[in-house]
Design a protein around this motif. Structure first.
Motif, PDB file in Angstrom:
ATOM      1  N   LEU A  92      45.559 -14.053 -14.930  1.00 26.66           N
ATOM      2  CA  LEU A  92      44.634 -14.843 -15.450  1.00 26.66           C
ATOM      3  C   LEU A  92      43.387 -14.803 -14.656  1.00 26.66           C
ATOM      4  N   PRO A  93      42.245 -14.484 -14.564  1.00 25.49           N
ATOM      5  CA  PRO A  93      41.001 -14.493 -13.750  1.00 25.49           C
ATOM      6  C   PRO A  93      41.687 -16.098 -13.316  1.00 25.49           C
ATOM      7  N   SER A  94      40.915 -16.479 -11.969  1.00 23.87           N
ATOM      8  CA  SER A  94      41.583 -17.197 -11.501  1.00 23.87           C
ATOM      9  C   SER A  94      41.069 -19.122 -12.143  1.00 23.87           C
ATOM     10  N   ASP A  95      39.261 -18.552 -12.237  1.00 23.17           N
ATOM     11  CA  ASP A  95      38.653 -19.712 -12.740  1.00 23.17           C
ATOM     12  C   ASP A  95      38.978 -20.399 -14.251  1.00 23.17           C
ATOM     13  N   LEU A  96      39.349 -18.802 -14.619  1.00 21.67           N
ATOM     14  CA  LEU A  96      40.186 -19.191 -16.469  1.00 21.67           C
ATOM     15  C   LEU A  96      41.281 -20.243 -16.569  1.00 21.67           C
ATOM     16  N   ALA A  97      41.749 -19.460 -15.055  1.00 24.00           N
ATOM     17  CA  ALA A  97      43.900 -20.043 -15.298  1.00 24.00           C
ATOM     18  C   ALA A  97      43.410 -21.846 -14.833  1.00 24.00           C
ATOM     19  N   ALA A  98      42.627 -22.685 -14.051  1.00 21.19           N
ATOM     20  CA  ALA A  98      42.418 -23.476 -13.698  1.00 21.19           C
ATOM     21  C   ALA A  98      42.525 -24.331 -14.791  1.00 21.19           C
ATOM     22  N   LEU A  99      41.046 -23.847 -15.284  1.00 22.08           N
ATOM     23  CA  LEU A  99      40.942 -24.191 -16.505  1.00 22.08           C
ATOM     24  C   LEU A  99      41.691 -24.849 -17.719  1.00 22.08           C
ATOM     25  N   ILE A 100      42.203 -23.631 -17.672  1.00 24.36           N
ATOM     26  CA  ILE A 100      44.123 -24.132 -19.098  1.00 24.36           C
ATOM     27  C   ILE A 100      44.378 -25.035 -17.810  1.00 24.36           C
ATOM     28  N   ARG A 101      44.976 -24.995 -16.626  1.00 24.70           N
ATOM     29  CA  ARG A 101      45.798 -25.970 -16.326  1.00 24.70           C
ATOM     30  C   ARG A 101      45.668 -27.123 -15.919  1.00 24.70           C
ATOM     31  N   LEU A 102      43.680 -26.999 -16.100  1.00 26.76           N
ATOM     32  CA  LEU A 102      43.768 -28.725 -15.976  1.00 26.76           C
ATOM     33  C   LEU A 102      43.447 -29.044 -17.903  1.00 26.76           C
TER      34      LEU A 102
END
Length: 484
Positions: free
Chosen positions: A93-103
């Motif tokens: 996944l794009p890094s920004d999208l993956a970070a948002l999902i983990r958050l």
């Protein structure tokens, strides 16, 4: 057994749902019950093709705002495959999208397309807090939920469209009727009841031939043949029969009705009452023909005036003056007729005798405020037939012109007394000149005298008497020929 019961309950709730919120709620409950997933969302494409959140459970506003619009699919996609991400930590996944999902505390998710007959309408998403292995049973249940959800959304939109269409049909002023290919009426709106007089219970189930006059029965088979061929009929003007037997002019538009497979099964008809339009068109044509007739007459009369005036004119300037005066009298008479004809709705109303006299003798009213009127008009008044306004105007103009040249209007103190009286079946106009110079009888007949004699012969008689105090003219008019 539990899954079957949950699926039955879900299907029942969708059947009973009356709006999209109830459909979404039933789907989210089914996801939680059958897939053990307490966090879920439903997204649909908007008018611009962007996936927007329509309903959700336990998702933050920041997350929804951040991921809205992300999608591997476009609207109308025909065969999208579900996407299962069992471990977000290993997902590409794009890094920004993956970070948002983990958050958001999401460890696994799945995107399940929601399909309608036109293609993809949206998706629903499953969220798990940790990594999750999606079993074949879960995948099958997810597809069943998506399929049922798509059916429910499409049915809701179809019902909404049908309700709007029904409201439009029922509120229309036009008659809107549907029939099968045998011409049997199957629907009948309020506009049809107003136009044709039959209520819906009286019309539905009967042949549309009940509306067609006998001399037009050949129209319906021809219309049905064109409908079977898939043709549309636009603005066909014809005549139909009301319940009371009266006939009505209509403009008819007919379109084929097709079933879900595209097979023509009937026709819809829109009928508009054009009686008033037809009447207005007929009135317009009548007025155009009348205007054509009147203009030709005026040209002929003007030509005659010019030709006959040549003999009595000594110079071109005199000819111009004579013609201008006589045409001016005609113009005033025409203006008077036009003004009276347009009063209210009475198109056939014309000028009265008194009004015509006042119009022709208007130049003999003196003073800035019209305080010195050199003539009087008394006695009975009648409405003149339109065909007599012009010849009477010419006669009055000749009387006034002669009075201005030789009679009472030629002196500052002269005047004319005009009396209109009834004598049997005639109206007699008496023109009496007073205060003018002494006049002598003349045996010479000039153009003016010929014009007076010819015009007067159209509707009665004419006589002149020379008295010491002035000329007296009697114009006798047959009231059956000059009266409106």
């Amino acid at each position: 057994m539990h899954q079957q019961s949950a699926l039955f309950h879900f299907t029942d709730r969708l059947y009973r749902a009356r709006n999209l919120d109830q459909i979404y709620s039933a789907a989210l409950d089914a996801i939680a019950d059958m897939l053990g997933c307490t966090r879920a969302s439903i997204l649909q494409f908007d008018d611009k093709g962007v996936l927007r959140f329509a309903a959700w459970r336990r998702l933050s506003e920041e997350y929804r705002r951040g991921v809205e619009g992300h999608s591997p699919w476009q609207p109308g996609h025909e065969e999208p495959a579900p996407v299962y991400l069992g471990d977000i930590g290993h997902a590409d996944l794009p890094s920004d999208l993956a970070a948002l999902i983990r958050l958001e505390g999401i460890g696994a998710l799945a995107f399940i397309p929601v399909m309608v007959s036109q293609g993809m309408a949206g998706k629903f998403t499953l969220y798990y807090e940790g990594p999750h292995l999606f079993t074949n049973e879960e995948r099958e249940l997810a597809l069943i939920i998506a399929r049922q959800l798509g059916f429910a959304i499409e049915r809701h939109h179809s019902d909404q469209t049908a309700r709007r269409f029904t409201a439009l049909v029922e509120s229309s002023d036009d008659a809107i009727i549907s029939k099968n290919l045998e011409g049997i009426i199957i629907s009948w709106n309020a506009g049809a009841e107003r136009l044709f007089g039959y209520g819906a219970p009286e019309a539905i189930g009967r042949s549309v031939m009940m509306l067609i006059p006998p001399d037009r029965h050949n129209e319906e088979p021809a219309i049905l043949a064109r409908i079977r061929a898939g043709e549309r009929i636009d603005h066909y003007e014809t005549i139909r029969r009301r319940k009371d037997g009266g006939l009505v002019d209509i403009s008819l538009s007919v379109s084929p009705i097709k079933n879900a497979e595209g097979v023509i099964i009937g026709a819809s008809k829109i009928a508009r009452d054009i009686t008033e339009r037809r009447r207005a068109q007929e009135q317009q044509q009548l007025l155009l023909h009348e205007m054509d007739h009147r203009v030709k007459n005026l040209f002929a009369l003007a030509t005659s005036i010019v030709n006959l005036s040549v003999a009595s004119a000594e110079t071109p300037a005199a000819l111009a003056s004579i013609v201008a005066d006589r045409l001016g009298a005609l113009s005033r008479a025409h203006a008077l007729t036009l003004a009276s004809r347009t009063v209210g709705n009475g198109f056939r109303k014309t000028a009265t005798l008194h009004a015509l006299i006042e119009a022709i003798l208007a130049p003999y009213v003196e003073g800035a405020e019209g305080e010195r009127k050199r003539f009087t008009v008394e006695g009975i008044d009648i409405e003149l037939a339109e065909s007599t306004v012009t010849p009477v105007a010419l006669l009055l103009h000749e009387f006034a012109t002669n009075a201005a040249k030789y009679g009472s209007f030629s002196t500052s103190g002269g005047r004319v007394e005009i009396e209109c009286r009834r004598r049997g079946g005639d109206v007699v106009l008496v023109w009496r000149e007073l205060g003018g110079p002494t006049v002598q009888p003349s045996d010479t007949e000039g153009f003016g005298s010929r014009l007076v004699r010819l015009a007067a012969s159209q509707f009665g008689g004419f006589s002149r008497q020379w008295h010491p105090e002035g000329l007296v003219i009697e114009l006798t008019m047959d009231i059956s020929r000059v009266g409106a």
